[in-house]
Motif scaffolding. Structure first.
Motif, PDB file in Angstrom:
ATOM      1  N   GLU A 119       0.950  -1.065   0.042  1.00 16.71           N
ATOM      2  CA  GLU A 119       0.025   0.041  -0.129  1.00 16.71           C
ATOM      3  C   GLU A 119       0.745   1.248   0.019  1.00 16.71           C
ATOM      4  OE1 GLU A 119      -3.611   1.902   2.462  1.00 16.71           O
ATOM      5  OE2 GLU A 119      -2.596   0.154   3.290  1.00 16.71           O
ATOM      6  N   GLY A 120       0.718   2.124  -0.882  1.00 12.16           N
ATOM      7  CA  GLY A 120       1.342   3.274  -1.000  1.00 12.16           C
ATOM      8  C   GLY A 120       2.603   3.229  -1.990  1.00 12.16           C
ATOM      9  N   LEU A 121       2.913   2.159  -2.286  1.00 11.99           N
ATOM     10  CA  LEU A 121       4.306   1.955  -3.057  1.00 11.99           C
ATOM     11  C   LEU A 121       4.017   2.512  -4.623  1.00 11.99           C
ATOM     12  CD1 LEU A 121       7.176   0.932  -3.420  1.00 11.99           C
ATOM     13  CD2 LEU A 121       5.975  -1.327  -4.113  1.00 11.99           C
ATOM     14  N   GLN A 122       5.030   3.330  -5.118  1.00 12.30           N
ATOM     15  CA  GLN A 122       4.989   3.617  -6.193  1.00 12.30           C
ATOM     16  C   GLN A 122       6.419   3.132  -7.058  1.00 12.30           C
ATOM     17  OE1 GLN A 122       4.353   8.093  -6.328  1.00 12.30           O
ATOM     18  NE2 GLN A 122       2.210   7.578  -6.397  1.00 12.30           N
ATOM     19  N   LEU A 123       6.468   3.034  -8.068  1.00 16.26           N
ATOM     20  CA  LEU A 123       7.708   2.350  -8.797  1.00 16.26           C
ATOM     21  C   LEU A 123       7.767   3.267  -9.936  1.00 16.26           C
ATOM     22  CD1 LEU A 123       6.857  -1.471  -9.148  1.00 16.26           C
ATOM     23  CD2 LEU A 123       8.106  -0.096  -7.373  1.00 16.26           C
ATOM     24  N   ARG A 124       9.226   3.546 -10.379  1.00 15.66           N
ATOM     25  CA  ARG A 124       9.742   4.293 -11.413  1.00 15.66           C
ATOM     26  C   ARG A 124      10.977   3.541 -12.283  1.00 15.66           C
ATOM     27  NH1 ARG A 124      12.632   8.502  -9.489  1.00 15.66           N
ATOM     28  NH2 ARG A 124      12.511   8.212  -6.975  1.00 15.66           N
ATOM     29  N   LEU A 163       8.121   5.166  -1.352  1.00 14.88           N
ATOM     30  CA  LEU A 163       7.507   4.852  -0.274  1.00 14.88           C
ATOM     31  C   LEU A 163       7.444   5.821   0.846  1.00 14.88           C
ATOM     32  CD1 LEU A 163       5.181   2.661   0.716  1.00 14.88           C
ATOM     33  CD2 LEU A 163       7.321   1.472   1.828  1.00 14.88           C
ATOM     34  N   ASN A 164       6.242   6.505   1.320  1.00  9.55           N
ATOM     35  CA  ASN A 164       6.390   7.499   2.552  1.00  9.55           C
ATOM     36  C   ASN A 164       7.575   8.591   2.483  1.00  9.55           C
ATOM     37  OD1 ASN A 164       4.395   5.916   3.505  1.00  9.55           O
ATOM     38  ND2 ASN A 164       5.903   4.382   4.722  1.00  9.55           N
ATOM     39  N   GLY A 202      10.218   0.256   5.994  1.00 14.17           N
ATOM     40  CA  GLY A 202       9.125  -0.208   5.112  1.00 14.17           C
ATOM     41  C   GLY A 202       9.988  -0.648   3.694  1.00 14.17           C
ATOM     42  N   LEU A 203      10.880   0.101   3.306  1.00 20.10           N
ATOM     43  CA  LEU A 203      11.799  -0.087   2.159  1.00 20.10           C
ATOM     44  C   LEU A 203      12.724  -1.359   2.499  1.00 20.10           C
ATOM     45  CD1 LEU A 203      12.188   3.637   0.922  1.00 20.10           C
ATOM     46  CD2 LEU A 203      10.970   1.717  -0.341  1.00 20.10           C
ATOM     47  N   PHE A 253      12.668  -4.704   0.012  1.00 23.05           N
ATOM     48  CA  PHE A 253      13.848  -5.019  -0.483  1.00 23.05           C
ATOM     49  C   PHE A 253      14.137  -6.455  -0.219  1.00 23.05           C
ATOM     50  CE2 PHE A 253      18.749  -5.247  -0.132  1.00 23.05           C
ATOM     51  CZ  PHE A 253      19.028  -5.072  -1.362  1.00 23.05           C
ATOM     52  N   ARG A 254      13.771  -6.965   1.157  1.00 20.57           N
ATOM     53  CA  ARG A 254      13.851  -8.403   1.497  1.00 20.57           C
ATOM     54  C   ARG A 254      12.834  -9.329   0.462  1.00 20.57           C
ATOM     55  NH1 ARG A 254      16.057 -10.311   5.869  1.00 20.57           N
ATOM     56  NH2 ARG A 254      16.141  -8.396   6.805  1.00 20.57           N
ATOM     57  N   LYS A 255      11.723  -8.550   0.021  1.00 20.78           N
ATOM     58  CA  LYS A 255      11.019  -9.491  -0.695  1.00 20.78           C
ATOM     59  C   LYS A 255      11.310  -9.411  -2.213  1.00 20.78           C
ATOM     60  CE  LYS A 255       7.133  -8.685   2.731  1.00 20.78           C
ATOM     61  NZ  LYS A 255       5.936  -7.882   2.973  1.00 20.78           N
ATOM     62  N   VAL A 256      12.197  -8.496  -2.468  1.00 16.16           N
ATOM     63  CA  VAL A 256      12.497  -8.442  -4.032  1.00 16.16           C
ATOM     64  C   VAL A 256      12.823 -10.013  -4.494  1.00 16.16           C
ATOM     65  CG1 VAL A 256      14.060  -7.469  -5.609  1.00 16.16           C
ATOM     66  CG2 VAL A 256      13.135  -6.144  -4.008  1.00 16.16           C
TER      67      VAL A 256
END
Length: 252
Positions: A71-76, A93-94, A188-189, A193-196
């Motif tokens: 939630e709230g994450l944006q990717l560039r 994020l945030n 949060g980041l 990162f751990r889930k990448v």
């Protein structure tokens, strides 16, 4: 979902590690956290290898990297201007950012110790300073460079570099914004990162070669014909037109 692409020239992508965005411990073991896989130097679970997940469903598929939504994450996406190749992805994020790149790595040794030394040298050559700190993924590097604010006051620009040597791949993250200096702001980041998930592929590749990133197959760039309109569901990361984020070292 809207997908934006930012331009990055070849010269910009080749800048040294010390060029970082404005923003307000021990060495890794020779074996991973119990996997026993040659070339896997991870201290614990995550970031993940493609062989460690059962399905790609639910991830944003960017080719060499799979990103878990939040939630709230944006990717560039950063695109090399000369070749139109996607060379990096940034997670916002945030109010902080995490820029990612994945590279091919040797089977029997890691890259992070060597890359960290290159960052140290680059930052020092630009009049900045670095500090090695112990983090969730092993030894990290906080880099600070002198900078002048718009009002003429002196300050610094900061970024925190994280590196993980996985099985035949190396993943680097560059934290910017408050997350570069504040652990609480980075939580949060760091979790993302751990889930990448890194998709190395089976093709032979020389160490340090950039693993190929791409827009998702069903993505459309804002402004293009057929690009979807309206709100993005809160759990699905949106791809936005990028602002300049922390620069990434040239390690190829």
């Amino acid at each position: 979902m809207l997908f934006g692409r930012g331009k990055k020239s070849k010269d910009e992508r080749s800048e040294t590690a010390g060029t970082v965005d404005e923003s307000g411990a021990e060495a890794q073991d020779s074996v991973s956290g119990g996997s026993g896989t040659p070339g896997d130097f991870r201290l614990g679970k995550g970031p993940l290898d493609i062989d460690e997940i059962e399905s790609r469903d639910g991830y944003v598929d960017l080719g060499a990297l799979l990103i878990a939504p939040a939630e709230g994450l944006q990717l560039r996406l950063e695109v090399e201007e000369a070749t139109q190749r996607v060379v990096a992805v940034t997670m916002d994020l945030n109010g902080s950012s995490l820029q990612l790149q994945a590279f091919a790595a040797p089977r029997s040794e890691g890259l992070w110790d060597e890359i960290r030394e290159q960052i140290n040298q680059s930052v020092a050559s630009q009049g900045g300073e670095t500090e090695e700190v112990s983090g969730a993924f092993g030894t990290e590097l906080v880099a600070k460079l002198p900078a002048e604010a718009t009002d003429g006051s002196r300050g610094f620009r900061a970024a925190r570099f994280m590196g993980v040597d996985g099985p035949r791949w190396f993943l680097r993250g560059v934290l910017g914004g408050q997350a570069a200096l504040e652990r609480d702001a980075a939580a949060g980041l760091e979790d993302l990162f751990r889930k990448v998930v890194v998709v190395r592929g089976d093709n032979p590749m020389p160490p340090r070669e950039l693993l190929q990133l791409r827009l998702p197959k069903d993505a459309a760039v804002p402004g293009q014909a057929g690009a979807p309109q309206g709100a993005v569901p809160p759990e699905e990361p949106a791809m936005q037109q990028p602002e300049r984020g922390p620069e990434i070292t040239q390690i190829g």
